[in-house]
Write a protein that holds these residues in place. Structure first.
Motif, mmCIF file in Angstrom:
data_model
loop_
_atom_site.group_PDB
_atom_site.id
_atom_site.type_symbol
_atom_site.label_atom_id
_atom_site.label_comp_id
_atom_site.label_asym_id
_atom_site.label_seq_id
_atom_site.Cartn_x
_atom_site.Cartn_y
_atom_site.Cartn_z
ATOM 1 N N GLY A 54 0.807 -1.217 0.000
ATOM 2 C CA GLY A 54 0.000 0.000 0.000
ATOM 3 C C GLY A 54 0.836 1.260 0.000
ATOM 4 N N LEU A 55 2.071 1.180 0.533
ATOM 5 C CA LEU A 55 2.940 2.353 0.595
ATOM 6 C C LEU A 55 3.768 2.538 -0.668
ATOM 7 N N THR A 86 -3.503 -5.308 -2.903
ATOM 8 C CA THR A 86 -2.862 -4.721 -1.716
ATOM 9 C C THR A 86 -3.338 -5.372 -0.422
ATOM 10 N N ILE A 97 -3.161 0.215 4.637
ATOM 11 C CA ILE A 97 -2.891 1.574 4.171
ATOM 12 C C ILE A 97 -4.139 2.188 3.540
ATOM 13 N N GLU A 98 -4.902 1.385 2.822
ATOM 14 C CA GLU A 98 -6.146 1.885 2.234
ATOM 15 C C GLU A 98 -7.147 2.299 3.307
ATOM 16 N N GLN A 99 -7.194 1.554 4.383
ATOM 17 C CA GLN A 99 -8.076 1.932 5.481
ATOM 18 C C GLN A 99 -7.629 3.224 6.135
ATOM 19 N N LEU A 100 -6.310 3.352 6.362
ATOM 20 C CA LEU A 100 -5.800 4.578 6.970
ATOM 21 C C LEU A 100 -6.013 5.780 6.053
ATOM 22 N N SER A 101 -5.802 5.598 4.774
ATOM 23 C CA SER A 101 -5.999 6.702 3.825
ATOM 24 C C SER A 101 -7.446 7.174 3.816
ATOM 25 N N ALA A 102 -8.372 6.239 3.891
ATOM 26 C CA ALA A 102 -9.784 6.622 3.923
ATOM 27 C C ALA A 102 -10.122 7.381 5.190
ATOM 28 N N LEU A 131 -8.085 9.380 6.784
ATOM 29 C CA LEU A 131 -7.461 10.706 6.777
ATOM 30 C C LEU A 131 -7.971 11.595 5.651
ATOM 31 N N THR A 132 -8.860 11.109 4.828
ATOM 32 C CA THR A 132 -9.398 11.894 3.711
ATOM 33 C C THR A 132 -10.616 12.688 4.169
#
Length: 306
Positions: A165-166, A184, A282-287, A289-290
């Motif tokens: 993911g990174l 991912t 990472i996809e969960q964290l990105s969602a 922080l969006t």
């Protein structure tokens, strides 16, 4: 009274022959003597009970409270596990619990955490070598070996969960499939990658295990848990030229042990979340922080540039 013949009758006792005041005084003195005897017996009984061993209740909170007095080692004779729990002491990791006597703090990283009592089960007899059963390792040595190996695998697994993911995934081709390495979520990627990719990982792990077993057979009781002959020292592979002092080297060993324990807990959380959500970490964290759409449409509360 006298008889007519002037003599006392033989049936009359001396107490009856005394005057009434003297008789009463004699009875009073006799009662005092009886009470003194009873008091003396009670005093002797109390003195004897003072020399009896009475059970006392003590407690300890490890480093945070008063230390419990040292007690003699108890040997039940039923099993090593029973002996270890019979001599249990306070746990540093869990102040409200006890740690078996096998965890006495002498091993690096030992904080008395063994609520299920794994360290009380003898396991050295299971692995005494292969040819002639040469070399016997201590029980805790084997548990430390298992902890380090599992912890190192868990650290690699954490990197495997986060890296795609990174940094992105590997490119695919017509033979493997264009999207073979595009997943991912590691749980989905495991079934999407070609079987030969899984096979090469398995063969590499097998090579490391065979090498580790050969080192254990060679060194026997002198084997250091987790030693793959990599790092500083004579005759070892040391690509980074590490040269720590004994104190610094012990600190690095403790750091690795803590990272192993943290990774084993972390990989379980990553696996459970990926299983529940179906996407990578990472996809969960990105969602998370969006900015949501309703906030983006509303704009900023302050003028742009301030």
């Amino acid at each position: 009274e006298k008889t007519r013949s002037g003599e006392f009758p033989l049936s009359v006792s001396a107490a009856q022959a005394l005057p009434i005041p003297v008789k009463t005084q004699f009875t009073h003195v006799k009662s005092k003597i009886v009470k003194m005897k009873l008091a003396a017996l009670a005093l002797l009984a109390g003195s004897a009970s003072a020399y009896q061993v009475t059970p006392t209740m003590t407690f300890s909170l490890g480093k945070f409270g008063k230390k419990a007095p040292a007690k003699a080692k108890v040997i039940s004779g039923s099993s090593p596990s029973a002996d270890a729990w019979a001599n249990a002491g306070p746990s540093t990791a869990l102040p409200f619990a006890t740690a078996p006597a096998t965890l006495d703090g002498s091993m690096l990283g030992d904080v008395g955490f063994d609520p299920l009592g794994f360290s009380t089960v003898p396991v050295g007899a299971w692995f005494k070598g292969f040819d002639g059963r040469e070399g016997t390792l201590g029980d805790l040595t084997w548990y430390r070996e298992a902890e380090l190996i599992h912890g190192r695998i868990a650290q690699l697994a954490v990197v495997g969960f986060l890296a795609p993911g990174l940094f992105g995934t590997l490119p695919g081709n017509e033979w493997t499939g264009v999207d073979a390495y595009s997943k991912t979520n590691p749980l989905e990627a495991f079934s999407a990658v070609p079987g030969l990719a899984i096979l090469q990982i398995f063969l590499f792990m097998t090579y490391l295990e065979v090498r580790r077993i050969n080192i254990i057979k060679e060194e026997g009781e002198n084997y250091t848990p987790g030693d793959l002959r990599i790092g500083q020292g004579e005759g070892r592979w040391n690509p980074f030229g590490l040269e720590y002092s004994p104190e610094a080297y012990e600190e690095k060993q403790l750091q690795e042990l803590k990272h192993c324990r943290l990774a084993m807990i972390g990989i379980f959380g990553l696996w459970a979340q990926a299983q529940a959500s179906g996407v990578g970490a990472i996809e969960q964290l990105s969602a998370g922080l969006t900015a949501p759409d309703y906030y983006a449409k509303a704009g900023y509360f302050l003028p742009e540039g301030i």
